[in-house]
Scaffold this active site. Structure first.
Site, short mmCIF file in Angstrom:
data_model
loop_
_atom_site.label_atom_id
_atom_site.label_comp_id
_atom_site.label_asym_id
_atom_site.label_seq_id
_atom_site.Cartn_x
_atom_site.Cartn_y
_atom_site.Cartn_z
CG ASP A 67 -1.95 1.06 1.12
OD1 ASP A 67 -2.69 1.04 0.11
OD2 ASP A 67 -2.01 1.73 2.35
CB THR A 100 -2.01 5.87 -1.93
OG1 THR A 100 -1.69 4.53 -1.78
CG2 THR A 100 -3.27 6.32 -1.37
CB THR A 101 0.98 3.14 -5.56
OG1 THR A 101 0.63 2.49 -4.43
CG2 THR A 101 2.38 2.96 -6.12
CG ASP A 392 -6.50 0.51 -0.55
OD1 ASP A 392 -6.33 1.57 0.49
OD2 ASP A 392 -5.52 0.38 -1.39
P1 ADP Z 1 -2.56 2.27 -6.10
O1 ADP Z 1 -2.06 2.46 -4.84
O2 ADP Z 1 -2.34 3.33 -7.07
O3 ADP Z 1 -3.93 2.03 -6.02
P2 ADP Z 1 -2.23 -0.35 -6.99
O4 ADP Z 1 -1.12 -1.24 -6.57
O5 ADP Z 1 -3.40 -0.80 -6.31
O6 ADP Z 1 -1.71 1.22 -6.63
O7 ADP Z 1 -2.36 -0.46 -8.68
C1 ADP Z 1 -3.49 0.32 -9.17
C2 ADP Z 1 -3.22 0.04 -10.79
O8 ADP Z 1 -3.36 -1.16 -11.11
C3 ADP Z 1 -4.45 0.81 -11.36
O9 ADP Z 1 -3.95 1.53 -12.24
C4 ADP Z 1 -5.38 -0.31 -11.99
O10 ADP Z 1 -6.08 -0.02 -12.97
C5 ADP Z 1 -4.35 -1.38 -11.92
N1 ADP Z 1 -5.24 -2.84 -12.17
C6 ADP Z 1 -5.86 -3.26 -11.00
N2 ADP Z 1 -6.32 -4.67 -11.53
C7 ADP Z 1 -5.74 -4.71 -12.61
C8 ADP Z 1 -5.79 -5.78 -13.49
N3 ADP Z 1 -6.39 -6.93 -13.29
N4 ADP Z 1 -5.30 -5.83 -14.80
C9 ADP Z 1 -4.60 -4.71 -15.07
N5 ADP Z 1 -4.29 -3.52 -14.19
C10 ADP Z 1 -5.00 -3.76 -13.14
MG MG Z 2 -5.09 0.36 -5.52
#
Ligand code: ADP
Ligand code: MG
Length: 559
Positions: A67, A100-101, A392
């Site tokens: 996270d 957040t990332t 989240d």
């Molecule tokens: P954040 O803290 O930004 O939410 P995450 O590690 O949760 O970071 O990653 C979010 C990113 O991963 C977003 O751009 C989201 O669209 C992408 N994402 C989530 N699920 C999938 C998936 N199944 N395939 C491709 N991208 C995905």
């Molecule tokens: Mg996320």
């Protein structure tokens, strides 16, 4: 302000000896480097295939997480510009609970792109203007693309809940957890707002994540005060009293001189009488269960048990509030004021064992406006990370219910924005055009990083993605599992619109703020507070703050 001004041949010193000052290009470079380092430190965690970080604090306690905001908070960053980037993730967490990332990674990339333009002698103010214009336009573009979701579209809500947990510790049970999260948020939703604080989370070590469950009611981390009280009460009228059931202290601090045993007895009888009356009042209004905010006298406990009332003492005020919401009761602060109308109702109030601890479960309520998620997992670290993923997820479901607008994920919106912003740049013209183009390039960091973290070739993936968006496929995104470019909406990878708009807004604000700084003046004592004391002549935080983060970045690269 100037450090030295020449008056004749005498330099005039306006800053104290210990003050540190960096100006112009050096200040810019220092701040940009710090901001980029923060982004770099969380980059490898982005997306479904992102890695986790292990953070160990000075006391030796360990957090393993994916996270973004948690990593940055635990990292104890003390560089002022770096902190501005950390704030981006904090705002994102507060406003939407997810993304957040991404927000931080975009901010870092905006700084990186800016650095190149600064090197080409584009002025920071021009850059700032271009970035602001681009961000404004980006919001418009995203608004146009947003897909409407109605509040009763359970399938989409579940997909949103699930997308937010992809790639986190909760991944293995995300389908089940997504259902629980949607149920929980729908249960606590009020007409005008949704406060996810009304979804309490109970973490239980033991069992598997699949065995997590939703209790439509409240779990109070207490036991009944007296063993002779019932373990369980069905169809319970619940009294909520934020006070104590104890003998009232005499107002005046008078000494009572007891001269003969009879007098003493009288005195004690009087106290007992007081307690008796309080308990009788509870009986009279029809309470079967009472939650008391403060203490309950031993004698009163005995009376309550005799009356078959289940009583809990020292209930936290937060618990009392939740109980009021869940049971429809009212918390009274004066027992005399308690009326039968103030009582809440629950089909079942019972003391049960959960993960080896006894707790009071208040459930089977008419309309559970306050609910509890019981999250299970094999170890404490696992449960903690499941909780963060669930938080989240609660955030995105809430945001979707409030806004009713979503976007496909997997880098689709960023790819589309890059395309449309490049077109827009032509209409801007001048030097700002370069800034708008840089902004478009910067957004592509999201699909690029998703590809990198999934072990794919980022260039191939981007080329593929651009081609599909050129062809008009708004929802084309990167499937991190197969490496194919697919329609993300059809795949069920969807996120609230606000996750994207908020990220762009905060990232732009922070980047612009950092770019516009051309002078860093630090009071002398700032430096001595840093633990890194290499004695180099560096501005405040320049050495200390960066040293720590350089280590973090290296760690990310090695994973
Ligand atoms: P954040 O803290 O930004 O939410 P995450 O590690 O949760 O970071 O990653 C979010 C990113 O991963 C977003 O751009 C989201 O669209 C992408 N994402 C989530 N699920 C999938 C998936 N199944 N395939 C491709 N991208 C995905
Ligand atoms: Mg996320």
């Amino acid at each position: 302000m100037a450090q030295r001004q020449r008056m004749g041949n005498q330099p005039m010193i306006v800053l104290s000896e210990e003050s540190q000052r960096t100006s112009g290009k050096d200040a810019q470079t220092m701040n940009i480097t710090a901001g980029k380092a923060v982004a770099e430190s969380v980059r490898t965690t982005l997306g479904p295939k992102g890695m986790d970080k292990m953070l160990v604090d000075s006391g030796g306690s360990v957090v393993v997480t994916n996270d973004g905001v948690t990593i940055l908070k635990e990292m104890d960053i003390d560089h002022p510009a770096a902190n501005m980037i950390v704030e981006v993730s904090e705002t994102q967490e507060e406003e939407v609970g997810d993304g957040t990332t991404s927000a931080v990674v975009v901010a870092g990339e905006l700084l990186d792109q800016a650095e190149e333009l600064l090197d080409q002698d584009i002025h920071a103010t021009t850059l700032a203007q271009g970035y602001r214009q681009a961000a404004e336009k980006a919001k418009e573009i995203l608004d146009e693309q947003a897909i409407e979701v109605s509040t009763d579209d359970r399938a989409t809500l579940t997909q949103i809940a699930s997308t937010a947990m992809t790639g986190k510790g909760a991944e293995s049970a995300k389908d089940r957890l997504a259902e629980l999260v949607v149920d929980a948020v729908l249960a606590v939703a009020d007409e005008d707002d949704i406060d996810t604080e009304n979804v309490s989370v109970e973490k239980v070590v033991g069992g598997s994540i699949d065995e997590s469950e939703l209790v439509e009611g409240v779990i109070v981390d207490k036991e009944r005060v007296d063993e002779n009280m019932p373990y369980m009460v069905e169809d319970a009228n619940v009294a909520l009293f934020d006070g104590d059931i104890e003998v009232k202290e005499t107002e005046i601090d008078a000494e009572v001189n007891v001269t003969d045993p009879e007098q003493l007895q009288q005195f004690l009888d009087q106290e007992e009488q007081q307690l008796r009356e309080m308990v009788d009042h509870l009986v009279d209004v029809g309470a079967d269960v009472v939650f008391v905010g403060d203490g309950i006298d031993d004698m009163a406990q005995h009376y309550l048990a005799q009356e078959g009332i289940l009583a809990v003492r020292r209930a936290k005020s937060g618990d009392l509030k939740r109980l009021a919401r869940a049971t429809g009761g009212r918390v009274v602060s004066n027992l005399d004021d308690l009326d039968s109308d103030d009582l809440g109702f629950a089909g079942s109030v019972a003391q049960k064992d959960i993960g080896g601890d006894e707790r009071i479960f208040v459930e089977d309520v008419e309309e559970a406006k306050s609910v509890t998620l019981i999250l299970r997992g094999g170890t404490e670290h696992v449960v903690d990370e499941v909780e963060r993923a669930v938080e989240d997820s609660l955030g995105v479901v809430r945001t979707t219910l409030l806004d009713g607008q979503v976007l496909p994920g997997g880098g689709a919106p960023e790819a589309e924005l890059a395309l449309q912003l490049r077109d827009f740049a032509d209409s801007v013209g001048g030097r700002e055009q370069l800034a708008v183009e840089a902004f478009a390039d910067a957004l592509e960091v999201i699909p690029r990083t998703l590809a990198e973290n999934a072990g794919l070739d980022p260039i191939d993936s981007l080329v593929d993605l651009r081609a599909r968006h050129d062809g008009g496929e708004l929802g084309a995104g990167l499937d991190a599992y197969t490496g194919d470019v697919i329609d993300m909406e059809a795949e069920g990878v969807v996120e609230p619109l606000r996750v994207k708009t908020q990220a762009i807004e905060s990232a732009t604000e922070a980047a612009v703020m950092i770019l516009r700084i051309d002078d860093v003046i630090a009071a002398g004592d700032l430096r001595s507070s840093g633990d890194d004391d290499d004695g180099e002549d560096m501005p405040a935080g320049g050495a200390g703050g960066m040293g720590g983060m350089g280590g973090m970045g290296g760690m990310g690269g090695a994973m």
